[in-house]
Each structure stands twice: as C-alpha cells, then as structure tokens.
Design an enzyme around this catalytic site. Structure first.
Site, PDB file in Angstrom:
ATOM      1  N   CYS A 173      26.824  59.598  38.071  1.00 33.01           N
ATOM      2  CA  CYS A 173      26.259  58.263  37.789  1.00 33.01           C
ATOM      3  C   CYS A 173      24.809  58.152  38.237  1.00 33.01           C
ATOM      4  CB  CYS A 173      27.119  57.202  38.459  1.00 33.01           C
ATOM      5  SG  CYS A 173      28.825  57.328  37.928  1.00 33.01           S
ATOM      6  N   HIS A 198      23.594  50.777  37.946  1.00 35.62           N
ATOM      7  CA  HIS A 198      24.537  51.614  37.199  1.00 35.62           C
ATOM      8  C   HIS A 198      25.795  50.793  36.949  1.00 35.62           C
ATOM      9  CE1 HIS A 198      27.556  54.429  36.170  1.00 35.62           C
ATOM     10  NE2 HIS A 198      28.163  54.318  37.333  1.00 35.62           N
ATOM     11  N   ASN A 221      32.174  52.198  31.981  1.00 36.17           N
ATOM     12  CA  ASN A 221      31.268  52.996  32.808  1.00 36.17           C
ATOM     13  C   ASN A 221      30.968  54.299  32.065  1.00 36.17           C
ATOM     14  OD1 ASN A 221      30.248  54.850  34.680  1.00 36.17           O
ATOM     15  ND2 ASN A 221      31.520  54.119  36.368  1.00 36.17           N
TER      16      ASN A 221
HETATM   17  N1  COA Z   1      46.639  48.251  34.939  1.00 33.65           N
HETATM   18  C1  COA Z   1      47.560  47.605  35.695  1.00 33.65           C
HETATM   19  N2  COA Z   1      47.799  47.879  36.979  1.00 33.65           N
HETATM   20  C2  COA Z   1      47.071  48.850  37.545  1.00 33.65           C
HETATM   21  C3  COA Z   1      46.107  49.569  36.835  1.00 33.65           C
HETATM   22  C4  COA Z   1      45.904  49.244  35.478  1.00 33.65           C
HETATM   23  N3  COA Z   1      44.997  49.841  34.711  1.00 33.65           N
HETATM   24  N4  COA Z   1      45.543  50.453  37.658  1.00 33.65           N
HETATM   25  C5  COA Z   1      46.121  50.323  38.860  1.00 33.65           C
HETATM   26  N5  COA Z   1      47.048  49.351  38.789  1.00 33.65           N
HETATM   27  C6  COA Z   1      47.921  48.856  39.853  1.00 33.65           C
HETATM   28  C7  COA Z   1      48.156  49.881  40.928  1.00 33.65           C
HETATM   29  O1  COA Z   1      49.220  50.727  40.577  1.00 33.65           O
HETATM   30  C8  COA Z   1      48.474  49.012  42.131  1.00 33.65           C
HETATM   31  O2  COA Z   1      49.792  48.572  42.024  1.00 33.65           O
HETATM   32  P1  COA Z   1      50.725  48.448  43.347  1.00 33.65           P
HETATM   33  O3  COA Z   1      50.017  47.422  44.212  1.00 33.65           O
HETATM   34  O4  COA Z   1      52.027  47.985  42.792  1.00 33.65           O
HETATM   35  O5  COA Z   1      50.760  49.816  43.942  1.00 33.65           O
HETATM   36  C9  COA Z   1      47.582  47.789  41.923  1.00 33.65           C
HETATM   37  O6  COA Z   1      47.259  47.777  40.532  1.00 33.65           O
HETATM   38  C10 COA Z   1      46.310  47.816  42.739  1.00 33.65           C
HETATM   39  O7  COA Z   1      45.722  49.109  42.631  1.00 33.65           O
HETATM   40  P2  COA Z   1      44.382  49.480  43.285  1.00 33.65           P
HETATM   41  O8  COA Z   1      44.024  50.879  42.882  1.00 33.65           O
HETATM   42  O9  COA Z   1      44.408  49.150  44.754  1.00 33.65           O
HETATM   43  O10 COA Z   1      43.408  48.442  42.548  1.00 33.65           O
HETATM   44  P3  COA Z   1      41.957  48.014  42.889  1.00 33.65           P
HETATM   45  O11 COA Z   1      41.889  46.572  43.085  1.00 33.65           O
HETATM   46  O12 COA Z   1      41.337  48.916  43.917  1.00 33.65           O
HETATM   47  O13 COA Z   1      41.217  48.314  41.531  1.00 33.65           O
HETATM   48  C11 COA Z   1      39.717  49.910  40.597  1.00 33.65           C
HETATM   49  C12 COA Z   1      41.128  49.635  41.057  1.00 33.65           C
HETATM   50  C13 COA Z   1      39.646  51.343  40.102  1.00 33.65           C
HETATM   51  C14 COA Z   1      39.377  48.949  39.454  1.00 33.65           C
HETATM   52  C15 COA Z   1      38.737  49.662  41.771  1.00 33.65           C
HETATM   53  O14 COA Z   1      39.166  50.378  42.902  1.00 33.65           O
HETATM   54  C16 COA Z   1      37.340  50.087  41.470  1.00 33.65           C
HETATM   55  O15 COA Z   1      36.705  49.533  40.586  1.00 33.65           O
HETATM   56  N6  COA Z   1      36.799  51.033  42.221  1.00 33.65           N
HETATM   57  C17 COA Z   1      35.456  51.530  42.001  1.00 33.65           C
HETATM   58  C18 COA Z   1      35.498  52.444  40.848  1.00 33.65           C
HETATM   59  C19 COA Z   1      34.166  52.833  40.359  1.00 33.65           C
HETATM   60  O16 COA Z   1      33.237  52.070  40.407  1.00 33.65           O
HETATM   61  N7  COA Z   1      34.089  54.054  39.887  1.00 33.65           N
HETATM   62  C20 COA Z   1      32.934  54.578  39.310  1.00 33.65           C
HETATM   63  C21 COA Z   1      31.946  54.921  40.333  1.00 33.65           C
HETATM   64  S1  COA Z   1      30.541  55.414  39.566  1.00 33.65           S
END
Ligand code: COA
Length: 334
Positions: free
Chosen positions: A114, A261, A291
C-alpha cells in the site's frame, strides 16, 4: 534548484463491478456488514480475457500522458509499484515498457504494497533532483481478486480488496516552491506476517515447492490479521503526516487536500477526526473501488484532479500504511 512536479495523472479500472450483494452469493456476508466495517459498496474485479496488471497500467499511463499533453516517448524511466505482478519474475515494469512500445528505458519494480506508490514517488523525486532523469512514470497497479479466498473462510479479508491501476508522470521543474516538498518512508518488518501471501515463497525447501506437494493452498491467498493492521494503521498514518508537516514547517490547517491510502473508510474517518480536517479536505473513493493497494493513491489522485479538487498552488498530502508493515507520506505543492 530542480524540483519534481506531477504533470499528469491517469487511472484505469476493470469494467467488471462486484457489489457486496455479489460477494454475499459466494460467502456468508452481507452488504450491511461490509458497509459498516469498511465503507465499501463495490469494487472492480479483472476479466481474465481483457485485463492484466501491465495493460491496466498502460491504459492509466496513456490517460496521464494525454492529460499532461506529453508524448509517451518522452518518458525516460518507469517505476512500477505492485504486489501482484503478472509473473513471479520478471516484474511488471518491463511488461509495461513493452506495452508502451518504449525501447531500452529502465524499469524498476517496487513491492511495498500500500505504500508502494509513495515509495516510487520518492525514488522518482530523488532521480529528478540529482538530474539523472527529467520525466519519470510512476504507476501502481494490482490484480488482487485472483489471490483472495472468496469463500466464507476468507471473508474478513476478501471483502476489502479490489483491482485497478493509477499513473503519475513526474517531471523536473525549475518553478521555485512547487512540486514534491518531501517524502518520508518507514518500515517495521517485525509485522511482516500480519498481512502477507506466503507462496510461492523461496523460503520453502525444494521438495515443498512442487505444486503437487502443496495440499493446503491457502498459503497462496492473502492472509491478514485485520485487527492488528487496523490498530497500527491509525497510529502510523497520523505520525507520518505529522512528520511531513513538521519537516516543511507547515500546519495541518495548511493542507488543502489529504489523500490517505484507501485501506478502510473507518481508518480514513478516524484519521480525519484526529487531524480535525473538514470533509472537503479529505478524498475517499474506497466506496467504489475497495482497497486497491499500490493503485489506491494514484487512482484517488487522478479522480480528485479530474473533479477539480487539486489546483495549482495547493498543498496536497499523501499518506499510506500497509503490508510490511510499511508506511509513508509525501507533501506536494501543486
Ligand atoms: N461478513 C460477515 N461477518 C464477518 C466478515 C464478513 N465479511 N468478516 C468477518 N466477519 C465476522 C467474524 O467472523 C467475527 O465474527 P465472530 O465475532 O462471531 O467471531 C466478526 O465478524 C468480527 O470480526 P473481526 O475480524 O473482529 O472484525 P473487525 O471489526 O476487526 O473488522 C476488518 C474486520 C478486516 C474490516 C477490520 O479489521 C479492518 O478493516 N482492518 C484493517 C484492514 C486493512 O485496512 N487492511 C489493509 C491495510 S492496507
């Protein structure tokens, strides 16, 4: 004193629009979940009959050259940022050179995810300031749809990423005070495995590198620890923007446009609030493209410019965070 100015911007995204509803047919997810956690409504996925990383980059480049009123033959060097090159090797820089019918000019590949575009811009800026080249093409392009696990197992990662390409033509200028003011590059390899694709990695013993030996192919797909990435991203974005402002003795109120980004809209909004910037000073397009890693900043720059949001004399700040971890910023007087 020579400075580097971005004289042309272009972008290209695949025609194929994939909505959150489309993804919900492939995995257990919903439009509501994706919009609430990421701000993304749709992204573009490549068409294997049409799109390659190099040809999307070529289309973005042609748009940038046309907008700059520059002949493609005037490009003297290519810097190509991607983590999804067309081949394992050689890098996509040489393929772009071939697509553009540019003979012999050098092509450098950058794999800083990124942050790749800002790293590339920084290299271009240094080459221009030392007088090595006058006109450099910096591109970021990605096809990530084919390295995502589009099943429920991969849902927390797969819903975020998309495909696309963006290009900037950077040229030497004698106009005092305009151009790239500074770039700031950082990395912390302790977190390399928080966001990565393991295979085809050379660290495996030879026997394990035979395709028929690899039973669990999930190592060929993106692995991301979303929570860890989120936590580090919010801090590092703010830190590296502060560094850029400080080194140029300007203040956050002096920024006319911040292009972060496009990692996650929640990260952008958090950053905007912590810097106390109004909506019109922060550009986001993650809603439409997801992204797109190295392509995200040049696509956003190209769109913001086309929408009249970047004008001569304005102060534009670019900031990125991603796999590595790597993070970077650039401050540009347009
Ligand atoms: N749809 C529905 N549910 C989903 C899911 C989806 N696409 N992805 C994960 N879940 C569920 C998980 O299984 C979890 O369920 P549980 O509580 O029953 O175990 C719940 O949602 C929460 O998961 P979690 O991974 O803790 O969610 P989050 O709030 O952290 O959101 C991201 C996940 C990936 C959106 C978030 O962590 C994020 O944006 N991180 C930064 C990523 C990023 O910027 N990456 C690029 C960097 S350049």
């Amino acid at each position: 004193m020579i400075s580097s100015r971005i004289i042309g911007l272009g972008h290209h995204v695949p025609e194929n629009i994939v909505t959150n509803h489309d993804l919900s047919k492939l995995m257990d997810t919903t439009d509501e979940w994706i919009v609430e956690r990421t701000g993304i409504h749709q992204r573009r996925f490549m068409n294997p009959e049409k799109d390659t990383v190099a040809n999307m980059a070529a289309k973005a480049t042609r748009m940038a050259a046309e907008r700059a009123d520059l002949k493609i033959e005037d490009i003297e060097f290519i810097i190509f940022a991607t983590i999804t090159p067309d081949y394992y090797f050689p890098g996509s820089g040489v393929l772009l050179q071939r697509e553009l019918n540019l003979e012999r000019i050098g092509a450098l590949d950058i794999r800083n995810a990124c942050s790749g575009f800002i790293y590339g811009l920084s290299v271009a800026d240094q080459f221009i300031k030392t007088g090595m080249y006058k006109t450099i093409l910096v591109v970021g392009a990605e096809i990530q749809s084919t390295v995502l696990d589009l099943s429920t197992r991969g849902r927390s990662t797969a819903v975020i990423f998309g495909d696309g390409a963006g290009a900037a033509i950077v040229q030497a200028s004698q106009e005092n005070g305009r151009g790239v003011l500074s770039t700031h590059l950082h990395a912390d390899g302790r977190f390399a495995e928080e966001l990565y694709i393991k295979d085809p990695g050379s660290s495996r013993p030879q026997a394990e590198r035979q395709p028929e030996q690899i039973l669990d192919t999930s190592t060929f797909k993106v692995h991301m620890n979303g929570n860890a990435v989120f936590k580090h991203a919010v801090g590092k974005f703010a830190e590296v923007i502060e560094e850029a402002l400080k080194s140029n003795q300007v203040h956050v109120e002096d920024i006319d446009l911040l292009i972060p980004h496009q990692a996650n809209l929640k990260i952008s909004k958090f950053l905007q609030a912590s810097l106390n910037l109004p909506d019109e000073k922060v550009y986001n397009n993650i809603m439409r493209y997801g992204n797109t890693t190295a392509a995200s900043i040049p696509i956003a720059l190209s769109e913001a410019w086309a929408e009249g949001k970047i004008n001569p004399g304005q102060l534009v700040c670019l900031a990125a965070f991603g796999s590595g971890f790597t993070w970077a910023s650039a401050l540009i007087k347009w």
